[in-house]
Design an enzyme around this catalytic site. Sequence first.
Site, PDB file in Angstrom:
ATOM      1  N   GLU A 172       0.827  -1.299  -0.006  1.00 10.64           N
ATOM      2  CA  GLU A 172      -0.098   0.072   0.147  1.00 10.64           C
ATOM      3  C   GLU A 172       0.822   1.286  -0.008  1.00 10.64           C
ATOM      4  O   GLU A 172       1.873   1.260   0.461  1.00 10.64           O
ATOM      5  CB  GLU A 172      -0.998   0.160   1.208  1.00 10.64           C
ATOM      6  CG  GLU A 172      -1.957  -0.964   1.275  1.00 10.64           C
ATOM      7  CD  GLU A 172      -2.737  -0.860   2.598  1.00 10.64           C
ATOM      8  OE1 GLU A 172      -3.036   0.163   2.983  1.00 10.64           O
ATOM      9  OE2 GLU A 172      -3.123  -1.961   3.114  1.00 10.64           O
ATOM     10  N   CYS A 203      -3.012   3.353   6.843  1.00  8.66           N
ATOM     11  CA  CYS A 203      -2.531   2.412   6.100  1.00  8.66           C
ATOM     12  C   CYS A 203      -3.056   1.129   6.844  1.00  8.66           C
ATOM     13  O   CYS A 203      -3.747   1.099   7.858  1.00  8.66           O
ATOM     14  CB  CYS A 203      -1.015   2.286   6.386  1.00  8.66           C
ATOM     15  SG  CYS A 203      -0.341   2.218   8.117  1.00  8.66           S
TER      16      CYS A 203
END
Length: 343
Positions: free
Chosen positions: A93, A332
Amino acid sequence: MDNRKDIRSLFLSELSGQLEALGIQKYRAGQIYSQLYKGIDDFSGMTNLSLSLRQKLGEIYYIENLTVREKSVSKIDGTTKFLFETRDGEYVESVMMRYEHGNTACISTQIGCKMGCSFCASSRLGFARNLTPGEMLSQIDMISRECNLRVSNIVLMGIGEPLDNYDNVIKFLKLVNAPEGFNIGYRHISLSTCGLCEKIYSLAEEKMPLTLSISLHAPFDDMRSEMMPINRRYDIKTLIKACKDYIEVTGRRISFEYALIGGVNDTKECAAELIRLLKGMLCHVNLIPVNKVKESGYVGSANQKEFISVLEKGGINVTVRRKMGADIEAACGQLRRKYGGQK
Ligand code: SAH
């Protein structure tokens, strides 16, 4: 088996040396290298090289390029969140945030994380492997390409513990800083750690004027150990000592990250202890309104204003992290999780 080498993980000097050993003229290294930063996916696109050289390069090297699997753009602030897939089918990510001071890429340093912090979504899926310098560089490259902008700032605040992947992270930092590469100044880079003290000492010796962020989150050992298992290895006293030594060696201000959690670390006692720990240090506290992670049960604090005012009265500089990309789950750990669940 693919024995080819990742050309993106090499310094220009390393590439020149390797090409020379292969009998390829050294000046070619510069020609090849500059194209790695021009959005080229494989050697066939390097049309200023002869066909035979392109073929030869393709037999020895590959160009690390992550594949975009998901891309979401926030309607609120343009924050763009990426889910990339690696060659071996893992997920990474990254987030691009547009601030007034520049375009900031938040990148991941590992696939998963070993640190096990109770409030963090990244730990939930466990640890798969370290990211290579080339894979970290490819996050910057793909973000620039996909968002059509120049990344001016980098924060190592995505998934993973950067100092637990020390050698690759240091090489990535040198690569991204190189004038023949992205040429991003260390002063525009922040590295965040949960507090691997030995590595904080090593980092001080690298003489990179980046900003070190410490995820502190609690001022008392029992509380911090419960939230962050790393505290059982390096307690708060050891961590603060490492930070003081880091400041002395580098002359750089440290940022202490503190996710304010209602009823846990937002009390007057916590504020007072935080002042005691940090008073007189070249530092500031960056308060983060905690992001909800289902299993943790943690909620935001109603005392934020008061907490800030106590710290400020105690002589501590405080900033509050702006929430970016609230509509796309930009915090995140959320996306890899979503995909990981299906794997
Ligand atoms: N492993 C490094 C890098 C991760 S940076 C570190 O621990 O610093 C990600 C930052 O977000 C860290 O400060 C982390 O503590 C914080 N964070 C993680 N989960 C969070 C949550 N649910 N709410 C607010 N901050 C969180």
